[in-house]
Design a protein around this motif. Structure first.
Motif, mmCIF file in Angstrom:
data_model
loop_
_atom_site.group_PDB
_atom_site.id
_atom_site.type_symbol
_atom_site.label_atom_id
_atom_site.label_comp_id
_atom_site.label_asym_id
_atom_site.label_seq_id
_atom_site.Cartn_x
_atom_site.Cartn_y
_atom_site.Cartn_z
ATOM 1 N N PHE A 152 -17.515 -25.274 25.884
ATOM 2 C CA PHE A 152 -18.091 -25.911 24.696
ATOM 3 C C PHE A 152 -17.206 -27.048 24.200
ATOM 4 O O PHE A 152 -16.881 -27.148 23.029
ATOM 5 C CB PHE A 152 -18.349 -24.866 23.608
ATOM 6 N N THR A 153 -16.826 -27.896 25.126
ATOM 7 C CA THR A 153 -16.158 -29.152 24.786
ATOM 8 C C THR A 153 -17.219 -30.238 24.938
ATOM 9 O O THR A 153 -18.314 -29.961 25.440
ATOM 10 C CB THR A 153 -15.029 -29.421 25.788
ATOM 11 N N ASN A 154 -16.907 -31.457 24.536
ATOM 12 C CA ASN A 154 -17.875 -32.539 24.737
ATOM 13 C C ASN A 154 -18.221 -32.683 26.217
ATOM 14 O O ASN A 154 -19.386 -32.825 26.578
ATOM 15 C CB ASN A 154 -17.316 -33.862 24.210
ATOM 16 N N GLU A 155 -17.201 -32.617 27.074
ATOM 17 C CA GLU A 155 -17.436 -32.768 28.515
ATOM 18 C C GLU A 155 -18.296 -31.625 29.058
ATOM 19 O O GLU A 155 -19.214 -31.850 29.836
ATOM 20 C CB GLU A 155 -16.100 -32.815 29.279
ATOM 21 N N GLU A 157 -20.391 -29.833 27.372
ATOM 22 C CA GLU A 157 -21.738 -29.990 26.831
ATOM 23 C C GLU A 157 -22.526 -31.054 27.590
ATOM 24 O O GLU A 157 -23.711 -30.879 27.881
ATOM 25 C CB GLU A 157 -21.666 -30.380 25.350
ATOM 26 N N ALA A 192 -13.529 -24.690 10.966
ATOM 27 C CA ALA A 192 -14.743 -25.283 10.397
ATOM 28 C C ALA A 192 -15.748 -25.679 11.472
ATOM 29 O O ALA A 192 -16.959 -25.505 11.307
ATOM 30 C CB ALA A 192 -14.371 -26.498 9.556
ATOM 31 N N ALA A 193 -15.258 -26.202 12.594
ATOM 32 C CA ALA A 193 -16.172 -26.657 13.642
ATOM 33 C C ALA A 193 -16.993 -25.490 14.186
ATOM 34 O O ALA A 193 -18.199 -25.608 14.412
ATOM 35 C CB ALA A 193 -15.380 -27.316 14.769
ATOM 36 N N ALA A 196 -19.542 -24.418 11.533
ATOM 37 C CA ALA A 196 -20.620 -25.411 11.445
ATOM 38 C C ALA A 196 -21.592 -25.251 12.602
ATOM 39 O O ALA A 196 -22.812 -25.294 12.434
ATOM 40 C CB ALA A 196 -20.033 -26.825 11.441
ATOM 41 N N MET A 200 -25.568 -24.234 12.717
ATOM 42 C CA MET A 200 -26.582 -25.057 13.382
ATOM 43 C C MET A 200 -27.419 -24.231 14.354
ATOM 44 O O MET A 200 -28.613 -24.431 14.494
ATOM 45 C CB MET A 200 -25.909 -26.167 14.204
ATOM 46 N N MET B 55 -11.368 -32.771 18.887
ATOM 47 C CA MET B 55 -12.535 -33.127 19.686
ATOM 48 C C MET B 55 -12.970 -34.548 19.374
ATOM 49 O O MET B 55 -12.963 -34.970 18.221
ATOM 50 C CB MET B 55 -13.676 -32.176 19.348
ATOM 51 N N TRP B 78 -10.440 -30.874 10.462
ATOM 52 C CA TRP B 78 -11.803 -31.246 10.790
ATOM 53 C C TRP B 78 -12.518 -31.590 9.494
ATOM 54 O O TRP B 78 -12.605 -30.755 8.592
ATOM 55 C CB TRP B 78 -12.445 -30.029 11.457
ATOM 56 N N LEU B 90 -24.613 -38.264 23.609
ATOM 57 C CA LEU B 90 -23.225 -37.932 23.906
ATOM 58 C C LEU B 90 -22.654 -38.942 24.904
ATOM 59 O O LEU B 90 -21.534 -39.433 24.757
ATOM 60 C CB LEU B 90 -23.148 -36.503 24.452
ATOM 61 N N TYR B 94 -19.510 -41.745 24.572
ATOM 62 C CA TYR B 94 -18.430 -42.078 25.502
ATOM 63 C C TYR B 94 -18.353 -43.584 25.746
ATOM 64 O O TYR B 94 -17.278 -44.152 25.917
ATOM 65 C CB TYR B 94 -18.621 -41.360 26.845
#
Ligand SMILES: [Zn+2]
Lengths: 206, 238
Positions: A152-155, A157, A192-193, A196, A200, B55, B78, B90, B94
């Motif tokens: 569950f990192t940006n990469e 995801e 918090a992340a 959140a 969601m 992040m 955060w 996303l 980038y």
């Protein structure tokens, strides 16, 4: 030292070893030097074992044709096992992630190890990760459902999103592992992340 | 207090790479201090507090200290307010980060660009792939780098751009009315005037302005490829 003419003189075997160790992630010149002296001075037997093990591993390990993980045969033991559910394929980023999944004892299906994740800024795309190989495996007729277990990192995801679209388009059922608070987790002590995202991704309840 | 301590900086992580066995070097873009590298000690340890917070695309409040070229990250909180980007948005995120990493010099504050970046991320987080905020970000980036754009004056004749005529964009000069018989890719006068007026309600304006900005950015990258763009295209082709 740079010889006249700008060429490096032939490096001694000591320098060659220091230099070779620098290919390890996170190892800079200083650590490489420390490791080298340790191996040569304090642990020659260990150095011998390391050299042997590296040579053997390089010669005998390859990627399993089914799951892409390292194996000594064409198809690894897990993929060849008749006790695993052939219809479930769990996609993970790295071999250690498959180990984490195995430790749950909650999953009986098979794996596919990407050996990485989409990382657009580093130039890691579908070609570098050999998406085509994964598609070939996932559409071999045995798999019904693909479970995306990338991080569950940006990469992770980004990887999950595109794999989901591309695998669905190839007629597969696709699911993604859920995220949220850890078991036993309390809101007060969660970052918090995470809270959140858990909010969601809330679901119908009761 | 540690030497050179700076606190309460609103910032975004643009990119990160491993450093030693347990740390990260994070390329951050802060509103007041610009782009700078920070060493996040221990950020790769399993239970690091920093780990989840650093992040990309999430508004952060950072604190750091040190006097060298690479400062040490002391705190990362955060801030929230922008939900995580997903899917194609996303990938566009980038793209924005790569533009900043490749074009924005370090250690110069660009608060306006920071705000434009944050607006663009907010638009992307709501799923708007073609948002005006993206074009505004690109324009602000070029402006802040010192490549001012004059879009409403014909660079050859000096005349005002007219909305129903076609223009060819001469890099580093500006729009020039297209000659009869010239089949170079052109943009309409209306697109140019809309861009000046910051009006992206017309689909053609959105389409043509995207192409124009891409061309200008490619020029300023002087041949360096955008990895994020290549990966994006490869994914669309599968
Ligand atoms: Zn296997």
């Amino acid at each position: 030292m740079i010889a006249p003419g700008g060429k490096f003189p032939s490096t001694s075997s000591l320098e060659a070893l220091i230099d070779a160790l620098r290919c390890l992630p996170g190892v800079g010149p200083k650590s490489a030097q420390r490791m080298t002296y340790h191996l040569l001075q304090r642990d020659r037997a260990g150095a011998e074992r390391l050299a042997q093990a590296l040579q053997t591993a390089l010669a005998s390990l390859r990627h399993c044709l089914r799951c892409n993980n390292f194996t000594e045969s064409e198809i690894c033991q897990r993929c060849a096992s008749s006790r695993r559910d052939q219809s479930l394929l769990c996609i993970v980023e790295m071999p250690v992630d498959a180990i984490s999944m195995e430790e749950t004892h909650a999953y009986q299906g098979l794996y596919y190890v990407l050996m990485g994740r989409l990382s657009p800024l580093d130039g890691i795309g579908p070609k570098e990760l050999a998406f085509e190989r994964l598609f070939a495996r996932a559409t071999d007729g045995l798999v019904n459902e693909v479970i995306l277990a990338t991080n569950f990192t940006n990469e992770g995801e980004a990887t999950a999103h595109y794999l989901s679209e591309l695998l669905r388009a190839r007629g597969l059922k696709v699911s993604r592992i859920a995220r949220g608070l850890p078991v036993g987790g309390e809101l007060e002590f969660s970052d918090a992340a995470t809270v959140a995202q858990a909010l969601m991704e809330r679901r119908d309840y009761g | 207090m540690a030497k050179g301590r700076i606190d309460g900086q609103k910032a975004f992580v643009l990119h990160a790479h491993p450093y030693s066995e347990t740390s990260l070097i994070v390329d951050v873009f802060s509103r007041e201090q610009g782009r700078l590298p920070l060493l996040a000690r221990g950020a790769r340890r399993p239970r690091s507090v920093l780990r989840g917070n650093l992040m990309a695309f999430a508004p952060l409040e950072l604190g750091w200290f040190g006097t060298g070229e690479v400062k040490t990250l002391a705190k990362a909180e955060w801030l929230g307010g922008i939900s995580l980007l997903t899917g194609r948005c996303l990938l566009l995120g980038y793209y924005l980060n790569e533009l900043l990493v490749k074009l924005l010099p370090r250690d110069d504050a660009h608060p306006q660009l920071f705000d434009a970046y944050e607006d663009a991320l907010r638009a992307l987080s709501s799923g708007a792939e073609d948002a005006p905020e993206l074009r505004r970000f690109e324009q602000t980036l070029l402006k802040e780098l010192g490549y001012g754009l004059t879009l409403d004056v014909d660079a050859r004749s000096g005349a005002r751009v007219v909305d129903d005529r076609e223009y060819v964009f001469w890099i580093e000069r500006g729009p020039v009315e297209r000659d009869d018989g010239d089949d170079t890719a052109s943009v309409s006068g209306k697109t140019l005037l809309d861009m000046v007026a910051d009006d992206y309600s017309d689909a053609r304006t959105r389409f043509e302005s995207k192409g124009l900005m891409r061309q200008l950015i490619a020029h300023h990258l002087s041949g360096r490829p955008l990895h994020s763009r290549r990966v994006f295209v490869e994914l669309q082709e599968l």
